[in-house]
Design an enzyme around this catalytic site. Structure first.
Site, PDB file in Angstrom:
ATOM      1  N   ARG A   1      -6.104   1.167 -12.284  1.00 36.71           N
ATOM      2  CA  ARG A   1      -7.071   1.580 -11.253  1.00 36.71           C
ATOM      3  C   ARG A   1      -7.862   2.773 -11.758  1.00 36.71           C
ATOM      4  O   ARG A   1      -7.288   3.792 -12.151  1.00 36.71           O
ATOM      5  CB  ARG A   1      -6.301   1.919  -9.991  1.00 36.71           C
ATOM      6  CG  ARG A   1      -7.092   2.653  -8.933  1.00 36.71           C
ATOM      7  CD  ARG A   1      -6.326   2.589  -7.639  1.00 36.71           C
ATOM      8  NE  ARG A   1      -6.673   3.655  -6.723  1.00 36.71           N
ATOM      9  CZ  ARG A   1      -6.140   3.798  -5.523  1.00 36.71           C
ATOM     10  NH1 ARG A   1      -5.203   2.950  -5.115  1.00 36.71           N
ATOM     11  NH2 ARG A   1      -6.509   4.786  -4.743  1.00 36.71           N
TER      12      ARG A   1
ATOM     13  N   SER B   1       0.821  -1.220   0.000  1.00 36.12           N
ATOM     14  CA  SER B   1       0.000   0.000   0.000  1.00 36.12           C
ATOM     15  C   SER B   1       0.852   1.266   0.000  1.00 36.12           C
ATOM     16  O   SER B   1       1.753   1.422   0.831  1.00 36.12           O
ATOM     17  CB  SER B   1      -0.885  -0.023   1.243  1.00 36.12           C
ATOM     18  OG  SER B   1      -1.289   1.286   1.586  1.00 36.12           O
ATOM     19  N   GLY B   2       0.531   2.171  -0.900  1.00 37.27           N
ATOM     20  CA  GLY B   2       1.229   3.453  -0.939  1.00 37.27           C
ATOM     21  C   GLY B   2       0.995   4.239   0.341  1.00 37.27           C
ATOM     22  O   GLY B   2       1.919   4.833   0.910  1.00 37.27           O
ATOM     23  N   LEU B   3      -0.251   4.220   0.807  1.00 40.19           N
ATOM     24  CA  LEU B   3      -0.578   4.926   2.046  1.00 40.19           C
ATOM     25  C   LEU B   3       0.250   4.370   3.208  1.00 40.19           C
ATOM     26  O   LEU B   3       0.860   5.117   3.982  1.00 40.19           O
ATOM     27  CB  LEU B   3      -2.081   4.774   2.352  1.00 40.19           C
ATOM     28  CG  LEU B   3      -2.526   5.263   3.726  1.00 40.19           C
ATOM     29  CD1 LEU B   3      -2.358   6.770   3.847  1.00 40.19           C
ATOM     30  CD2 LEU B   3      -3.985   4.862   4.002  1.00 40.19           C
TER      31      LEU B   3
ATOM     32  N   HIS C   1     -12.365   1.589  -7.782  1.00 35.59           N
ATOM     33  CA  HIS C   1     -12.316   2.081  -6.409  1.00 35.59           C
ATOM     34  C   HIS C   1     -13.569   2.888  -6.101  1.00 35.59           C
ATOM     35  O   HIS C   1     -14.103   3.580  -6.983  1.00 35.59           O
ATOM     36  CB  HIS C   1     -11.075   2.960  -6.221  1.00 35.59           C
ATOM     37  CG  HIS C   1     -10.598   3.006  -4.798  1.00 35.59           C
ATOM     38  ND1 HIS C   1     -11.114   2.217  -3.808  1.00 35.59           N
ATOM     39  CD2 HIS C   1      -9.632   3.770  -4.197  1.00 35.59           C
ATOM     40  CE1 HIS C   1     -10.500   2.474  -2.666  1.00 35.59           C
ATOM     41  NE2 HIS C   1      -9.590   3.416  -2.877  1.00 35.59           N
TER      42      HIS C   1
ATOM     43  N   ASP D   1       1.267  -0.884  -5.013  1.00 34.27           N
ATOM     44  CA  ASP D   1       0.423   0.284  -5.265  1.00 34.27           C
ATOM     45  C   ASP D   1       1.381   1.344  -5.833  1.00 34.27           C
ATOM     46  O   ASP D   1       2.048   2.056  -5.087  1.00 34.27           O
ATOM     47  CB  ASP D   1      -0.201   0.717  -3.940  1.00 34.27           C
ATOM     48  CG  ASP D   1      -0.912   2.046  -4.050  1.00 34.27           C
ATOM     49  OD1 ASP D   1      -1.036   2.580  -5.177  1.00 34.27           O
ATOM     50  OD2 ASP D   1      -1.348   2.547  -2.995  1.00 34.27           O
TER      51      ASP D   1
ATOM     52  N   GLU E   1      -2.878   4.209 -10.962  1.00 34.23           N
ATOM     53  CA  GLU E   1      -4.197   4.849 -10.934  1.00 34.23           C
ATOM     54  C   GLU E   1      -4.215   6.037 -11.889  1.00 34.23           C
ATOM     55  O   GLU E   1      -3.175   6.691 -12.096  1.00 34.23           O
ATOM     56  CB  GLU E   1      -4.527   5.284  -9.492  1.00 34.23           C
ATOM     57  CG  GLU E   1      -3.559   6.280  -8.879  1.00 34.23           C
ATOM     58  CD  GLU E   1      -3.641   6.328  -7.352  1.00 34.23           C
ATOM     59  OE1 GLU E   1      -3.397   5.280  -6.718  1.00 34.23           O
ATOM     60  OE2 GLU E   1      -3.939   7.405  -6.804  1.00 34.23           O
TER      61      GLU E   1
ATOM     62  N   ASP F   1       0.894   4.091  -7.355  1.00 31.53           N
ATOM     63  CA  ASP F   1       0.340   5.439  -7.533  1.00 31.53           C
ATOM     64  C   ASP F   1       0.098   5.710  -9.024  1.00 31.53           C
ATOM     65  O   ASP F   1      -0.590   4.950  -9.670  1.00 31.53           O
ATOM     66  CB  ASP F   1       1.265   6.481  -6.886  1.00 31.53           C
ATOM     67  CG  ASP F   1       1.352   6.312  -5.376  1.00 31.53           C
ATOM     68  OD1 ASP F   1       0.448   5.656  -4.806  1.00 31.53           O
ATOM     69  OD2 ASP F   1       2.305   6.807  -4.761  1.00 31.53           O
TER      70      ASP F   1
ATOM     71  N   ASP G   1       0.876  10.475   1.929  1.00 31.94           N
ATOM     72  CA  ASP G   1       0.623   9.677   0.723  1.00 31.94           C
ATOM     73  C   ASP G   1       0.558  10.616  -0.484  1.00 31.94           C
ATOM     74  O   ASP G   1      -0.411  10.625  -1.231  1.00 31.94           O
ATOM     75  CB  ASP G   1      -0.705   8.915   0.921  1.00 31.94           C
ATOM     76  CG  ASP G   1      -0.922   7.848  -0.146  1.00 31.94           C
ATOM     77  OD1 ASP G   1       0.014   7.552  -0.904  1.00 31.94           O
ATOM     78  OD2 ASP G   1      -2.051   7.331  -0.222  1.00 31.94           O
TER      79      ASP G   1
ATOM     80  N   ASN H   1      -4.021  10.792  -1.578  1.00 34.08           N
ATOM     81  CA  ASN H   1      -4.849   9.622  -1.274  1.00 34.08           C
ATOM     82  C   ASN H   1      -6.304   9.857  -1.682  1.00 34.08           C
ATOM     83  O   ASN H   1      -6.850  10.942  -1.509  1.00 34.08           O
ATOM     84  CB  ASN H   1      -4.767   9.290   0.220  1.00 34.08           C
ATOM     85  CG  ASN H   1      -5.458   7.974   0.528  1.00 34.08           C
ATOM     86  OD1 ASN H   1      -6.656   7.927   0.756  1.00 34.08           O
ATOM     87  ND2 ASN H   1      -4.699   6.897   0.505  1.00 34.08           N
ATOM     88  N   SER H   2      -6.930   8.806  -2.202  1.00 31.48           N
ATOM     89  CA  SER H   2      -8.285   8.917  -2.754  1.00 31.48           C
ATOM     90  C   SER H   2      -9.325   9.327  -1.715  1.00 31.48           C
ATOM     91  O   SER H   2     -10.383   9.853  -2.062  1.00 31.48           O
ATOM     92  CB  SER H   2      -8.692   7.580  -3.364  1.00 31.48           C
ATOM     93  OG  SER H   2      -7.782   7.218  -4.365  1.00 31.48           O
TER      94      SER H   2
ATOM     95  N   LYS I   1       0.265  12.456  -6.738  1.00 30.32           N
ATOM     96  CA  LYS I   1      -1.118  12.166  -6.388  1.00 30.32           C
ATOM     97  C   LYS I   1      -1.365  12.467  -4.910  1.00 30.32           C
ATOM     98  O   LYS I   1      -0.452  12.813  -4.157  1.00 30.32           O
ATOM     99  CB  LYS I   1      -1.451  10.704  -6.695  1.00 30.32           C
ATOM    100  CG  LYS I   1      -0.471   9.669  -6.186  1.00 30.32           C
ATOM    101  CD  LYS I   1      -0.480   9.430  -4.670  1.00 30.32           C
ATOM    102  CE  LYS I   1      -1.840   9.045  -4.148  1.00 30.32           C
ATOM    103  NZ  LYS I   1      -1.933   7.589  -3.866  1.00 30.32           N
TER     104      LYS I   1
HETATM  105  C1  SPV Z   1      -3.420   2.500  -0.646  1.00 24.49           C
HETATM  106  O1  SPV Z   1      -3.532   1.563   0.134  1.00 24.49           O
HETATM  107  O2  SPV Z   1      -2.480   3.296  -0.631  1.00 24.49           O
HETATM  108  C2  SPV Z   1      -4.444   2.733  -1.662  1.00 24.49           C
HETATM  109  C3  SPV Z   1      -5.789   2.275  -1.399  1.00 24.49           C
HETATM  110  O3  SPV Z   1      -4.147   3.341  -2.637  1.00 24.49           O
HETATM  111  S1  SPV Z   1      -6.633   3.608  -0.767  1.00 24.49           S
HETATM  112  O4  SPV Z   1      -5.938   4.129   0.350  1.00 24.49           O
HETATM  113  O5  SPV Z   1      -7.937   3.067  -0.438  1.00 24.49           O
HETATM  114  O6  SPV Z   1      -6.741   4.603  -1.826  1.00 24.49           O
HETATM  115 MG    MG Z   2      -2.409   4.273  -2.613  1.00 21.04          MG
END
Ligand code: SPV
Ligand code: MG
Length: 555
Positions: free
Chosen positions: A146, A33-35, A177, A72, A101, A74, A45, A109-110, A107
């Site tokens: 994504r 996970s990027g986060l 997502h 992930d 994505e 990004d 993130d 975080n979504s 980027k």
């Molecule tokens: C992550 O885990 O970094 C993601 C998923 O990209 S989310 O945080 O849900 O966007």
């Molecule tokens: Mg991410």
């Protein structure tokens, strides 16, 4: 996993340790996970960690888990060209795939103002996917596209249009997502999508939706996206607060894992095995066993409260000199077999083993106490020895399975109080390159009792005296142990000393190499010798400026 018939699951991990934990829990793959990776670095993130820092982190996760890892990635950290280099590096590090994505670099975080985030141009993003697919060399490397259209509020038709464009560009799967608390969007998308390519989802927001719903919707893969990170944060916050407030560890010990568990997760055991295989010949695995159980004779006046080993020589106990001599030559694993007044032995820097029956037994019974723990090259020596450092160095450099130090000096000093005469295949010709002499026999006290010593049996005359030091190579430990086992079966075992062992080794066919020295050592057997020992040990000057004949041995 993307193509399997079953619904598959990836669990998030963010470093080597969490990756190992995820594998142990039984997951078949990992979401890097990027986060979470940003968070464990303590940054946001927002591509604050560089992509190479992420790739380095992934390498630890690959090594620790041996699981397929979906990065992930990004936005691919730039344009098509950055994507190409990313895919190349990920393949080199053993990462199974990357998810990109359709947003713009850098980027965010979504779940942070997702609707305000600009989406990528569809054609540009499709080109990035193509560039990645054209770069990969391993046919199994996966690129997951994504779609952020639902997050950004562009609606279902746009989401479907984008997903189709990415599929046509070569994406192996579509990650759709959603930030809603219900799975409605996802289920609708999946119905419209109708299985054109595997679908991946991240139910962080719609976590209460039963997994059966995803199965029924025909989803291929579910990502539990950040739960290792969040679990760790909760645990760390709670323990940190508790310890800070209470100023003690007592309340937290039982709710955290043991240090042993940390070692287990790091596979410390494998290291120990490898060390036994590869390091035993190296300096790091040198050991010594110091025989110091008996009280000895001649020093009763000063050994009422301590064994000889703890007699002060030049201001520090004899043991201190021994430890220093050993450590200088890389002998770090020092076992002392104590007995008489063992409680007075300072245990720092050594392993103390007890010969409980020291009063009725001899040297071999003491050696037997340490035998089971002997695993590497080991020096066995008496606890009343002082010697110049070259004595030990030369002994350690001798490559023979068994080697003993024999003092060839001053044969005239042999008298009725002397023991441990050494009979060797050659006398010491003081050849610069060593004499290559082998030990034939040491006249031990037991031999004396049997009337077979040099004094009573006339010629041949001994070539010198064994000073009380034996070196056993690791590969010869089995032989040492089997010869000891035979001796232990003898009714007189309790009275046997180390020379009896040396003779038994020779009788068994072992080659015992002789390392000749000419003085330069002391043993401490009476007050006179104790006084000399002080002189011997005290001045490093004396040590440095030693003459050839220095250090008259008396045993
Ligand atoms: C992550 O885990 O970094 C993601 C998923 O990209 S989310 O945080 O849900 O966007
Ligand atoms: Mg991410």
């Amino acid at each position: 996993m993307l193509l399997s018939e079953r619904l598959e699951f990836l669990m998030e991990a963010h470093n080597g340790l969490s990756a190992r934990i995820v594998r142990e829990a039984g997951f078949g793959g990992i979401w890097a996970s990027g986060l979470s990776m940003a968070a464990q670095f303590g940054v946001r993130d927002n591509n604050e960690a560089s992509w190479t820092q992420i790739v380095d982190l992934l390498e630890f996760m690959v090594d620790a888990s041996d699981l397929p890892i979906l990065l992930d990635g990004d936005t691919g950290y730039g344009n098509f060209n950055n994507m190409r280099r990313l895919v190349r590096k990920l393949e080199q590090r053993g990462v199974a795939g990357v998810c990109i994505e359709d947003k713009q670099f850098p980027k965010t975080n979504s779940f942070l103002n997702g609707e305000r985030q600009p989406l990528a141009d569809v054609a540009e993003f499709a080109g990035k996917i193509m560039a990645g697919k054209d770069t990969q060399r391993d046919g199994d490397f996966c690129i997951v596209a994504r779609v952020e259209a639902l997050i950004a509020g562009w609606g279902m038709p746009e989401a479907l249009r984008r997903a189709e464009a990415y599929r046509l560009a070569g994406a192996d799967a579509i990650l759709i997502h959603s930030k809603l608390a219900k799975a409605d969007e996802i289920v609708t998308f999946a119905r419209e999508w109708a299985g054109r390519a595997p679908l991946v989802i991240v139910p962080t927001r719609y976590y209460s939706t039963p997994t059966a719903v995803f199965r029924e919707a025909g989803i291929s893969m579910v990502i539990w996206a950040n739960h290792m990170l969040r679990a760790a944060i909760a645990a760390m916050q709670s323990v940190a607060r508790e310890v800070q407030l209470s100023q003690t560890l007592v309340n937290v010990e039982d709710r955290i894992v043991s240090v042993q568990e940390v070692f287990r997760l790091q596979d410390a055991e494998e290291y120990s095995e490898a060390e036994r295989l590869y390091l035993a010949q190296a300096d790091a695995a040198r050991a010594a066993v110091v025989l110091a159980a008996g009280r000895g004779r001649g020093l009763e006046a000063v050994t009422t409260d301590r064994p000889k080993l703890m007699l002060p020589i030049g201001g520090r106990p004899l043991l201190g000199w021994l430890i220093e001599s050993f450590k200088k030559e890389g002998v770090n694993d020092i076992t002392v077999v104590g007995g008489y007044r063992a409680a007075a032995i300072d245990p720092s820097g050594i392993k103390l083993t007890l010969n409980e029956r020291y009063a009725e037994t001899g040297e071999l019974a003491s050696l037997a106490c340490a035998l089971n723990d002997m695993q590497s090259d080991t020096v066995v020596c008496y606890g009343d020895l002082l010697f110049r450092s070259y004595v030990l160095r030369d002994l350690l450099e001798c490559e023979a399975d068994f080697a003993v130090v024999v003092d060839s000096s001053a044969p005239g000093a042999i008298n009725s109080t002397v023991r441990d005469f050494a009979f060797c295949s050659r006398s010491d010709d003081r050849d610069f390159f060593g004499s290559g002499a082998l030990l034939q026999r040491v006249a031990s006290l037991a031999d004396d009792a049997a009337g077979t010593s040099a004094r009573t049996s006339g010629p041949p005359t001994p070539q010198g005296r064994w000073i009380g030091m034996l070196h056993v190579r690791r590969q010869a430990l089995a032989r040492l142990k089997s010869v000891m086992a035979v001796l232990r079966a003898r009714p007189d075992f309790d009275s046997l000393d180390v020379p009896a062992l040396l003779n038994a080794l020779v009788a068994d066919g072992a080659t015992v190499q002789v390392v000749y020295v000419h003085g330069h050592w002391r043993s401490v057997n009476d007050l006179e010798e104790l006084r000399h020992a002080v002189d011997f040990a005290h001045g490093q000057n004396l040590l440095g400026a030693a003459t050839d004949e220095d250090g008259g041995p008396r045993r």
